[in-house]
Design an enzyme around this catalytic site. Structure first.
Site, PDB file in Angstrom:
ATOM      1  N   GLU A   3      30.159  19.395  27.667  1.00 25.57           N
ATOM      2  CA  GLU A   3      30.352  20.725  27.103  1.00 25.57           C
ATOM      3  C   GLU A   3      29.844  20.734  25.665  1.00 25.57           C
ATOM      4  OE1 GLU A   3      32.028  23.249  28.869  1.00 25.57           O
ATOM      5  OE2 GLU A   3      32.460  22.015  30.614  1.00 25.57           O
ATOM      6  N   LYS A  51      23.811  22.639  23.725  1.00 24.94           N
ATOM      7  CA  LYS A  51      23.924  21.299  24.293  1.00 24.94           C
ATOM      8  C   LYS A  51      22.731  20.410  23.930  1.00 24.94           C
ATOM      9  CE  LYS A  51      26.713  22.911  28.158  1.00 24.94           C
ATOM     10  NZ  LYS A  51      26.944  22.849  29.613  1.00 24.94           N
ATOM     11  N   ARG A 247      27.332  25.573  41.273  1.00 28.19           N
ATOM     12  CA  ARG A 247      28.317  24.707  40.648  1.00 28.19           C
ATOM     13  C   ARG A 247      29.639  24.860  41.378  1.00 28.19           C
ATOM     14  NH1 ARG A 247      26.600  23.510  35.415  1.00 28.19           N
ATOM     15  NH2 ARG A 247      28.199  21.884  35.438  1.00 28.19           N
TER      16      ARG A 247
END
Length: 257
Positions: A3, A51, A247
């Site tokens: 994350e 990220k 996901r």
């Protein structure tokens, strides 16, 4: 995939040991940049963008992305590495430290002026100086027919959220991950996302429940088949997302109606 708060802490730790230090060893173990050499340069800073990690040294930037398996380790110079040497993709040494990037998904060296080419597509960074709740809300509302989980995971909407945060946000707001963006309170979700990730950015152990005890840190994420911490109903799960981007989503059928 880590994350945004994990990447933020990684950048901060790398910056603490590399910024204003002279590079004494530079090795990128990827074909495109195997002959690059920044030895003798001084590292200006290491920052995160969503990220992505950006290590800046003069007019060049080392851009890396952890993806699923990547990790950066910091060692006292000469210390034994904790992961196999053949998995190292980037090695940077100063007089005091060895910094090693293992199994990095992206390793590229580019002119600092071209950083926009690799991070310019990202939405507002939840933990960055460019954070704008208004801009993130506008981008989210511009996708009314998309599932809220897919829209929040899209780094073009806002940068930094991964699957764990998205599932937890949906639980806290009492909505199903497959709900249409148009049927949700976009501004409330954005505000909550910022509060949650900011609260966790300095923690080693992430929690969205406020409880740091093992097994009680998340409301629904990774808890399929286990009782909901709020009502006791068994947590359900299934795959959700556009083809190629599916996901696993988790939800409580009672708390998220």
């Amino acid at each position: 995939m880590p994350e945004g708060d994990t990447v933020y802490r990684t950048a901060r730790h790398l910056d603490q040991v590399l910024a204003d230090r002279v590079i004494q060893r530079w090795e990128l173990r990827v074909p495109a940049h195997a002959t690059s050499d920044l030895t003798g340069r001084t590292v200006d800073q290491v920052v995160s963008r969503g990220k992505h990690l950006l290590l800046r040294a003069g007019d060049l930037t080392l851009h890396t992305h952890l993806a699923m398996e990547g990790d950066w380790h910091i060692y006292a110079r000469g210390a034994r590495w904790k992961r196999p040497a053949h998995t190292a993709r980037a090695i940077i040494e100063t007089a005091e430290h060895s910094v090693v990037g293992f199994e990095l998904a992206v390793v590229e060296l580019l002119p600092r002026s071209d950083e926009h080419a690799v991070v310019g597509h990202l939405g507002p960074d939840l933990l960055g100086p460019d954070w704008s709740a208004a801009e993130a809300t506008t981008r989210l509302r511009a996708q009314p027919e998309r599932s809220i989980a897919s829209a929040l995971l899209d780094q073009r909407t806002l940068a930094g959220l991964g699957n764990e945060y998205v599932n937890e946000l949906c639980f806290i707001r009492g909505i199903r991950p497959e709900s249409r963006v148009a049927d949700t309170d976009a501004s409330a979700l954005i505000a909550l996302a910022h509060r949650l990730i900011t609260a966790n950015r300095d923690r080693v152990e992430r929690t969205t429940t406020g409880d740091t005890r093992r097994g009680r840190q998340s409301w629904v994420y990774g808890r399929a088949g286990r009782p909901c911490l709020r009502c006791g109903t068994l947590i359900e799960h299934r795959m959700l997302g556009e083809p190629g981007r599916e996901r696993t989503t988790f939800w409580c059928p009672r708390c998220q109606r």
